[in-house]
Each structure stands twice: as C-alpha cells, then as structure tokens.
Design a protein around this motif. Structure first.
Motif, PDB file in Angstrom:
ATOM      1  N   MET A 140      -5.034   8.739  -2.275  1.00  0.00           N
ATOM      2  CA  MET A 140      -4.361   9.634  -1.335  1.00  0.00           C
ATOM      3  C   MET A 140      -3.013  10.102  -1.883  1.00  0.00           C
ATOM      4  O   MET A 140      -2.637  11.267  -1.748  1.00  0.00           O
ATOM      5  CB  MET A 140      -4.186   8.943   0.015  1.00  0.00           C
ATOM      6  CG  MET A 140      -5.477   8.765   0.791  1.00  0.00           C
ATOM      7  SD  MET A 140      -5.237   8.159   2.472  1.00  0.00           S
ATOM      8  CE  MET A 140      -4.692   6.484   2.141  1.00  0.00           C
ATOM      9  N   GLY A 141      -2.288   9.187  -2.519  1.00  0.00           N
ATOM     10  CA  GLY A 141      -1.023   9.572  -3.122  1.00  0.00           C
ATOM     11  C   GLY A 141      -1.211  10.571  -4.246  1.00  0.00           C
ATOM     12  O   GLY A 141      -0.429  11.516  -4.401  1.00  0.00           O
ATOM     13  N   THR A 142      -2.260  10.379  -5.032  1.00  0.00           N
ATOM     14  CA  THR A 142      -2.553  11.302  -6.133  1.00  0.00           C
ATOM     15  C   THR A 142      -2.853  12.692  -5.601  1.00  0.00           C
ATOM     16  O   THR A 142      -2.401  13.700  -6.163  1.00  0.00           O
ATOM     17  CB  THR A 142      -3.742  10.784  -6.960  1.00  0.00           C
ATOM     18  OG1 THR A 142      -3.419   9.494  -7.483  1.00  0.00           O
ATOM     19  CG2 THR A 142      -4.064  11.725  -8.104  1.00  0.00           C
ATOM     20  N   LEU A 174       0.831  -1.209   0.000  1.00  0.00           N
ATOM     21  CA  LEU A 174       0.000   0.000   0.000  1.00  0.00           C
ATOM     22  C   LEU A 174       0.865   1.258   0.000  1.00  0.00           C
ATOM     23  O   LEU A 174       0.475   2.287  -0.580  1.00  0.00           O
ATOM     24  CB  LEU A 174      -0.942  -0.015   1.206  1.00  0.00           C
ATOM     25  CG  LEU A 174      -2.004  -1.124   1.174  1.00  0.00           C
ATOM     26  CD1 LEU A 174      -2.831  -1.113   2.450  1.00  0.00           C
ATOM     27  CD2 LEU A 174      -2.911  -0.989  -0.049  1.00  0.00           C
ATOM     28  N   VAL A 175       2.043   1.195   0.619  1.00  0.00           N
ATOM     29  CA  VAL A 175       2.983   2.315   0.538  1.00  0.00           C
ATOM     30  C   VAL A 175       3.441   2.510  -0.907  1.00  0.00           C
ATOM     31  O   VAL A 175       3.529   3.639  -1.406  1.00  0.00           O
ATOM     32  CB  VAL A 175       4.203   2.080   1.467  1.00  0.00           C
ATOM     33  CG1 VAL A 175       5.285   3.126   1.201  1.00  0.00           C
ATOM     34  CG2 VAL A 175       3.777   2.113   2.928  1.00  0.00           C
ATOM     35  N   ASP A 192       1.713   1.717  -3.497  1.00  0.00           N
ATOM     36  CA  ASP A 192       0.542   2.259  -4.189  1.00  0.00           C
ATOM     37  C   ASP A 192       0.436   3.757  -3.962  1.00  0.00           C
ATOM     38  O   ASP A 192       0.100   4.525  -4.873  1.00  0.00           O
ATOM     39  CB  ASP A 192      -0.714   1.551  -3.674  1.00  0.00           C
ATOM     40  CG  ASP A 192      -1.841   1.570  -4.690  1.00  0.00           C
ATOM     41  OD1 ASP A 192      -1.557   1.723  -5.889  1.00  0.00           O
ATOM     42  OD2 ASP A 192      -3.009   1.418  -4.279  1.00  0.00           O
ATOM     43  N   PHE A 193       0.746   4.182  -2.736  1.00  0.00           N
ATOM     44  CA  PHE A 193       0.743   5.603  -2.399  1.00  0.00           C
ATOM     45  C   PHE A 193       1.785   6.351  -3.229  1.00  0.00           C
ATOM     46  O   PHE A 193       1.500   7.412  -3.803  1.00  0.00           O
ATOM     47  CB  PHE A 193       1.017   5.756  -0.898  1.00  0.00           C
ATOM     48  CG  PHE A 193       1.038   7.180  -0.422  1.00  0.00           C
ATOM     49  CD1 PHE A 193      -0.145   7.864  -0.181  1.00  0.00           C
ATOM     50  CD2 PHE A 193       2.234   7.840  -0.197  1.00  0.00           C
ATOM     51  CE1 PHE A 193      -0.130   9.179   0.263  1.00  0.00           C
ATOM     52  CE2 PHE A 193       2.269   9.142   0.244  1.00  0.00           C
ATOM     53  CZ  PHE A 193       1.076   9.820   0.475  1.00  0.00           C
ATOM     54  N   THR A 194       3.011   5.800  -3.310  1.00  0.00           N
ATOM     55  CA  THR A 194       4.049   6.451  -4.125  1.00  0.00           C
ATOM     56  C   THR A 194       3.669   6.424  -5.606  1.00  0.00           C
ATOM     57  O   THR A 194       3.967   7.368  -6.343  1.00  0.00           O
ATOM     58  CB  THR A 194       5.419   5.765  -3.939  1.00  0.00           C
ATOM     59  OG1 THR A 194       5.392   4.436  -4.483  1.00  0.00           O
ATOM     60  CG2 THR A 194       5.808   5.707  -2.478  1.00  0.00           C
ATOM     61  N   ALA A 197      -5.385   3.998  -1.301  1.00  0.00           N
ATOM     62  CA  ALA A 197      -3.958   4.359  -1.225  1.00  0.00           C
ATOM     63  C   ALA A 197      -3.524   5.169  -2.435  1.00  0.00           C
ATOM     64  O   ALA A 197      -2.831   6.192  -2.304  1.00  0.00           O
ATOM     65  CB  ALA A 197      -3.111   3.097  -1.094  1.00  0.00           C
ATOM     66  N   ILE A 198      -3.918   4.744  -3.632  1.00  0.00           N
ATOM     67  CA  ILE A 198      -3.493   5.472  -4.832  1.00  0.00           C
ATOM     68  C   ILE A 198      -4.186   6.826  -4.918  1.00  0.00           C
ATOM     69  O   ILE A 198      -3.603   7.809  -5.410  1.00  0.00           O
ATOM     70  CB  ILE A 198      -3.749   4.634  -6.103  1.00  0.00           C
ATOM     71  CG1 ILE A 198      -2.861   5.138  -7.243  1.00  0.00           C
ATOM     72  CG2 ILE A 198      -5.214   4.643  -6.502  1.00  0.00           C
ATOM     73  CD1 ILE A 198      -2.841   4.227  -8.450  1.00  0.00           C
ATOM     74  N   GLY A 254       0.728   6.759  -6.709  1.00  0.00           N
ATOM     75  CA  GLY A 254      -0.239   7.836  -6.879  1.00  0.00           C
ATOM     76  C   GLY A 254       0.420   9.178  -7.112  1.00  0.00           C
ATOM     77  O   GLY A 254       0.136   9.861  -8.100  1.00  0.00           O
TER      78      GLY A 254
END
Length: 423
Positions: free
Chosen positions: A230-232, A16-17, A19-21, A227-228, A23
């Motif tokens: 929030m990263g976006t 998930l980290v 996925d965040f990056t 997750a994606i 994003g």
C-alpha cells in the motif's frame, strides 16, 4: 493468534506504519528510472511495483531472522524498546522523504533498534559481530558492487546495440527496463518487507506472545506484505524525482542496466540473509549507469547530499530512539507522550510537504539538482578519454549528450568556473 496486550498491539500497528512509510520511501528504488525514461506511466509503475512487493514478501524469511534473532539479544528487550526504535525509524524516513533524499529505511530501522536497545539494556544488548558483518559491510559494499556492475552493464549494452537504430534500441530497452524494474520490486518485497516481519516477531517474543527463536507467523508475513504494498502504491514522488533525474539523466539502456544490476545484488543479499539497504544498491546502480554512457553526467552535488544522509541515518535514528526509550521509562504517561509526539511530528511533516506538492503529474518536471550544473571531475575525466563515434556509423549517443560533458570553462574561457558543489 497469539495473546496480544494493548502495548504490544500499539507496537505492531506502529511497525506496520513504518512498513507503509518504507513502501512509499523506497518506491523510487524500483521505479524511478522506469518513470524518468518514460518506459511506464507513473501510476502504472507504482501499481506494478506494489503488486510485486506483495509477492516478494512471501518468498523468504532469512532477513527477518537477522532482525528478530540476530541484531539484538532477545532476552531483556521489552515492547517499549521496539516502539522507541520504530519512532526513530519513522521520523527519519519522513524527514528524508520531505527533502527528497534517498536514504535507507532499513538502516533507519536498525539504527533505531540499536539506539533503543543500548538505552534500555546497555551495549551488551547488541550483537556487534552481526552489526558489522550483516549491516555495516553490506552498507559499504552494496552501492560499490551495484555501481560497478551497472557501469559495466551500461557500457556493454551500448556496445552491443551500437549498430541498431536508435528508435529500435530504445523501444527494446524500455521493454527490458520494465521487466528489470519488476525484478527490483520483487527483490524489494523480499528484502524490505521482511524487516518489518522481523521487528514484529521480535516484539511478540519480547511481549511473551512467541517463544524465543520463532519464525514470523503467517499473519505477520501477510500484514507486512500488505502494508509495504500500500505504501508503494502511494508513491514517494519526491524521492522518485531525485533518483530518476536528480542524480543523472538516464536513457533506456542505462535504466535497464541499473535495474538489472541492483536486482541481482538485492536478491543475492536476501538469499544470504544480509539486511541490505535497497536504497544503497539502487542509488549506486543509477550512478554507475550514469558513468557507463559516453557523455553521461552524474550530479555529484546531489550525490554528496545523499551520501551525508546515508552516514547520518544510523546515528540519527538511534539518537531519537534512545531519547524515546528514556521518556517511556516514566511509565504509561511516557508511552503516551512519545505516541503523541510521533503523531504530531508526522502531521507537521505532512503539512509542510503540502507547500510544494510533488506527485505523479509533475514528478518528471525538473530534478533536485540544477539542470545546468557543471559535471564533476569524475565525469569530466571519463568524458575526456571517451572516443567519439566515427563518421558514418550509427551513434548510440547524441551530439547533445557529448556537448553536455564538455565543461563550460573549456568551451568558453570567459565562462565562470564550475560551482563548488560539483565535487
């Protein structure tokens, strides 16, 4: 929820980290041109993209199946292998974000997975035919197809709108650009969020929490989409600057053409289950749009750096992942060492990034490439055969745009030759 061990939980969180990056690394794919042309304010653009990425995550699982059931053989793959793959992918994402280069998060993930799988179980752990047909071929074809489509679309938009007033045309295309940027965001969620779904599903199978061949559970789809998104919303401003103004200078017509072409390619690949790099498609579309306008300049020095990063993504992520997998063979101490290394590296990259902050307040202030860089031979050749607008008609291109295409050496013989970086 499936029975999850501590190690499996760590792997899922790390996924998930990633996925965040993914994003914030790929926000530029959807919103760079929209921000650079002023169609949307920066924060509004990333908020819109975040919501549509979340929606897109629920539209399909075909790409997730490619990752979880096609790229590597599930038998013999342990959670440690997945963890090592994610370490390689995350570090490559952060390094390329730091230097502002649009590279493929998808290929970073797949490179890490291939490297870790080979280090763990040998070459037989990787399905070579899947790598070629659903990874390598799309990697080469995507920027070419999107670029050609975008160049043709840009030419058509200028031709169709040639007799429309400049202000009216720009306003209409800005509205179209917002819609097409939303489509890219939706396509990005459909394609890229699934990659994390696939990697988590593969980890669950490897850890015995899911039966081989299972589709992603609902909670995996929801968490990957969140997750994606929030990263976006965080916004990868460094890469937005490069793609929005470092590759070429875009007008609203070009932005609309680039976004529409890229979205079409991404959605088609998602439907077919190709693990396409949205970065490759969107970057190719931006360059194609740059070449589609009379007087458009593509900064080939920046493009060359980007191409080099693309070529290094798979092997670099694979190398780091294979090294991490070898360290983790020592047991819990090795796993802990790799985890500490990952966290320390992430913190170090973040600290370095604070030396020169790029955010929504200054994202449009200059680009990666020099503003006075001379056009390369491709741009010069296209400009040389372009027919200037005849007198008395409404030109779709300004005089300043046409002047920008004339090499300095031609305009003034005393001017030094173009820099060697302009290919």
């Amino acid at each position: 929820m499936e029975h999850i061990t501590l190690l499996l939980g760590i792997v899922i969180i790390t996924a998930l980290v990633f996925d965040f990056t993914n994003g914030f690394h790929d926000t530029a794919n959807a919103m760079a041109t929209t921000i650079s042309t002023g169609a949307l304010k920066p924060k509004t653009a990333v908020a819109m993209s975040a919501v549509l990425n979340l929606v897109g995550a629920f539209m399909s699982v075909e790409v997730a199946k490619t990752i979880s059931k096609g790229l590597v053989n599930e038998e013999g793959i342990q959670p440690e292998v997945i963890f090592a793959a994610l370490v390689g992918a995350i570090l490559w994402n952060l390094v390329t974000w730091l230097v502002g280069l649009p590279s493929s998060s998808s290929h970073a993930l797949m490179g890490g997975l291939i490297g870790a799988a080979v280090a763990s179980a040998g070459m037989g752990a990787v399905n070579g035919s899947v790598v070629v047909t659903k990874v390598l071929i799309p990697a080469i074809a995507a920027p070419i197809v999107a670029g050609v489509a975008s160049m043709l679309a840009a030419k058509i938009t200028y031709k169709v709108g040639g007799n429309i007033g400049k202000k009216t045309s720009a306003k209409g295309y800005k509205a179209g650009q917002i819609a097409s940027a939303g489509l890219v965001s939706l396509a990005h969620g459909t394609n890229d969020a699934q990659k994390t779904m696939g990697i988590i599903t593969l980890a669950l199978v490897a850890g015995g929490a899911l039966a081989p061949g299972s589709n992603p559970p609902v909670w995996v789809i929801v968490s990957a989409g969140m997750a994606i998104a929030m990263g976006t919303y965080l916004g990868g401003w460094r890469i937005i600057r490069t793609m929005g103004s470092g590759l070429t200078d875009l007008q609203p017509q070009q932005g609309f053409a680039a976004q529409t072409s890229a979205a079409s390619v991404i959605l088609a690949s998602s439907h077919l289950g190709f693990s396409l790099s949205t970065t490759h498609a969107c970057s190719g579309a931006v360059m194609g749009a740059g070449l589609g306008r009379k007087g458009g300049v593509v900064r080939w020095s920046t493009a060359t750096r980007m191409f080099i990063a693309w070529g290094l993504t798979l092997p670099a992520a694979a190398l780091v992942a294979s090294g991490a997998e070898l360290v983790m063979r020592t047991g819990d101490i090795g796993v802990a060492a790799v985890a500490v290394f990952l966290v320390a590296s992430c913190v170090a990259i973040w600290v370095i990034s604070r030396r020169q902050v790029v955010d929504h307040t200054n994202v449009n202030e200059g680009g990666t490439a020099s503003a006075d860089e001379q056009p390369g031979v491709v741009t010069t050749a296209i400009a040389a055969v372009a027919v200037p607008p005849t007198a008395g008609t409404t030109a779709a291109v300004t005089d300043e745009d046409l002047k920008a295409t004339i090499p300095a050496a031609t305009a003034n013989p005393a001017t030094p030759a173009a820099p060697a970086a302009a290919v």
